[in-house]
Design a protein around this motif. Structure first.
Motif, PDB file in Angstrom:
ATOM      1  N   LYS A  57       0.702   3.240  -3.424  1.00 16.71           N
ATOM      2  CA  LYS A  57      -0.217   4.537  -3.034  1.00 16.71           C
ATOM      3  C   LYS A  57      -1.584   3.947  -3.278  1.00 16.71           C
ATOM      4  O   LYS A  57      -2.610   4.847  -3.714  1.00 16.71           O
ATOM      5  N   THR A  58      -1.754   2.872  -3.010  1.00 16.66           N
ATOM      6  CA  THR A  58      -3.335   2.129  -3.300  1.00 16.66           C
ATOM      7  C   THR A  58      -3.608   1.313  -2.064  1.00 16.66           C
ATOM      8  O   THR A  58      -2.824   1.105  -1.152  1.00 16.66           O
ATOM      9  N   VAL A  59      -4.947   1.224  -1.727  1.00 20.02           N
ATOM     10  CA  VAL A  59      -5.619   0.882  -0.686  1.00 20.02           C
ATOM     11  C   VAL A  59      -5.426  -0.868  -1.085  1.00 20.02           C
ATOM     12  O   VAL A  59      -5.871  -1.481  -2.524  1.00 20.02           O
TER      13      VAL A  59
ATOM     14  N   ALA B 207      -6.940   7.730   7.238  1.00 21.38           N
ATOM     15  CA  ALA B 207      -5.769   7.782   6.481  1.00 21.38           C
ATOM     16  C   ALA B 207      -5.445   8.958   6.076  1.00 21.38           C
ATOM     17  O   ALA B 207      -4.293   9.366   6.195  1.00 21.38           O
ATOM     18  N   GLN B 208      -6.620   9.805   5.485  1.00 21.30           N
ATOM     19  CA  GLN B 208      -6.276  11.359   5.014  1.00 21.30           C
ATOM     20  C   GLN B 208      -5.798  12.083   6.190  1.00 21.30           C
ATOM     21  O   GLN B 208      -4.946  12.971   6.212  1.00 21.30           O
TER      22      GLN B 208
ATOM     23  N   ALA C  14       0.517  -1.179  -0.069  1.00 20.41           N
ATOM     24  CA  ALA C  14      -0.035  -0.003  -0.165  1.00 20.41           C
ATOM     25  C   ALA C  14       1.020   1.180   0.043  1.00 20.41           C
ATOM     26  O   ALA C  14       0.623   2.102  -0.755  1.00 20.41           O
TER      27      ALA C  14
ATOM     28  N   LEU D  79     -10.465   5.383   5.160  1.00 22.29           N
ATOM     29  CA  LEU D  79     -10.064   6.353   4.204  1.00 22.29           C
ATOM     30  C   LEU D  79      -9.928   7.777   4.629  1.00 22.29           C
ATOM     31  O   LEU D  79      -8.860   8.401   4.558  1.00 22.29           O
ATOM     32  N   LEU D  80     -10.743   8.072   5.412  1.00 19.76           N
ATOM     33  CA  LEU D  80     -10.709   9.506   6.222  1.00 19.76           C
ATOM     34  C   LEU D  80      -9.773   9.665   7.278  1.00 19.76           C
ATOM     35  O   LEU D  80      -9.258  10.534   7.293  1.00 19.76           O
TER      36      LEU D  80
ATOM     37  N   GLU E  44     -14.645   0.873   4.543  1.00 23.00           N
ATOM     38  CA  GLU E  44     -13.161   1.365   3.944  1.00 23.00           C
ATOM     39  C   GLU E  44     -13.223   2.902   3.731  1.00 23.00           C
ATOM     40  O   GLU E  44     -12.338   3.350   3.815  1.00 23.00           O
ATOM     41  N   ASN E  45     -14.428   3.416   3.446  1.00 23.71           N
ATOM     42  CA  ASN E  45     -14.825   4.799   3.428  1.00 23.71           C
ATOM     43  C   ASN E  45     -14.331   5.415   4.523  1.00 23.71           C
ATOM     44  O   ASN E  45     -13.709   6.530   4.791  1.00 23.71           O
ATOM     45  N   ARG E  46     -14.713   4.914   5.916  1.00 19.84           N
ATOM     46  CA  ARG E  46     -14.252   5.472   7.091  1.00 19.84           C
ATOM     47  C   ARG E  46     -12.925   5.550   7.242  1.00 19.84           C
ATOM     48  O   ARG E  46     -12.099   6.502   7.694  1.00 19.84           O
TER      49      ARG E  46
ATOM     50  N   LEU F 209      -4.203   1.039   4.108  1.00 22.49           N
ATOM     51  CA  LEU F 209      -4.466   2.361   3.573  1.00 22.49           C
ATOM     52  C   LEU F 209      -3.178   3.298   3.364  1.00 22.49           C
ATOM     53  O   LEU F 209      -2.635   3.368   4.305  1.00 22.49           O
TER      54      LEU F 209
END
Length: 237
Positions: free
Chosen positions: A87-89, A153-154, A83, A150-151, A146-148, A119
């Motif tokens: 730079k990918t999940v 990780a950002q 990852a 990603l936040l 996964e969406n949560r 992530l």
């Protein structure tokens, strides 16, 4: 439109406020990992891998998460490193069916971890680390989880970027302070030599420079000697 639970949003807001306060990067990343286990339903363990001179785990919620990370560092391969580099999940829905990363998969199964989600933490288009989520059951991370993640990780990537800006600014400030202090000491040494030997400022500086060359010391070090003793160090016999 994705709607997140109120408690998750509040936790994100609190984490964002913490990130602008004086807190170490590792402490902030520990908050991210802890929030992952609290807010991502399938996440039983979490960690954060950072790139550097060598890979390291900057935060983890359980010793097993650290062991899983180390298993990847040992062979320089695994989902968290993949990852980071791509730079990918990278998800592993089932350790029982995963054909890649055999060393990591074996370690995960030994610790009763059966799925994972890594992530990337991307700063200025460079992979700097990974947020690693580990689940105790297969397929622990559906799209909404996964969406949560990603936040989170950002936010972790922003924390890394902020830390780098802080330390670059700190180093620049320290260098400027040292330069100003050196200038002051050199100016003081010049004044002492001018008074001691009745010479001009240019001549005093030339003597300082020549002494620096003869003694193989920095100009600031020679100036310190002059300021302390009242004259240039004697030449070696």
């Amino acid at each position: 439109m994705v709607v997140y639970p109120d408690d998750f949003v509040r936790n994100l807001q609190e984490l964002s406020r913490v990130m602008v306060d004086e807190e170490s990067l590792d402490n902030t990343l520990q908050r991210v990992a802890t929030l992952a286990t609290a807010s991502v339903d399938g996440c039983s363990l979490a960690s954060v891998t950072l790139e550097g001179e060598s890979k390291r785990t900057a935060a983890s919620t359980d010793p097993i998460a650290l062991e899983l990370d180390v298993a990847q560092y040992e062979v320089d391969d695994g989902p968290c490193l993949h990852a980071l580099r791509t730079k990918t999940v990278v998800g592993v829905p089932s350790m029982g069916e995963e054909q890649r990363w055999t060393h990591f998969v074996r370690c995960a199964r030994e610790h009763q971890v059966f799925s994972s989600l890594s992530l990337p933490l991307v700063v200025q288009d460079v992979g700097r680390g990974a947020l690693n989520l580990y689940g105790r059951v297969p397929a622990a991370f559906p799209p909404e989880d996964e969406n949560r993640a990603l936040l989170l990780a950002q936010l972790a990537a922003v924390a890394i970027a902020n830390s780098e800006v802080y330390w670059r600014t700190f180093a620049l400030t320290q260098n400027l302070r040292a330069a100003l202090e050196s200038r002051d000491v050199i100016g003081q040494a010049k004044g002492i030599l001018m008074a001691q030997h009745g010479i001009t400022a240019d001549e005093a500086f030339t003597r300082l420079r020549h002494a620096s060359q003869r003694h193989n010391q920095k100009l600031r070090a020679i100036a310190d000697i002059v300021a302390f003793t009242g004259d240039l160090p004697p030449d070696e016999a």
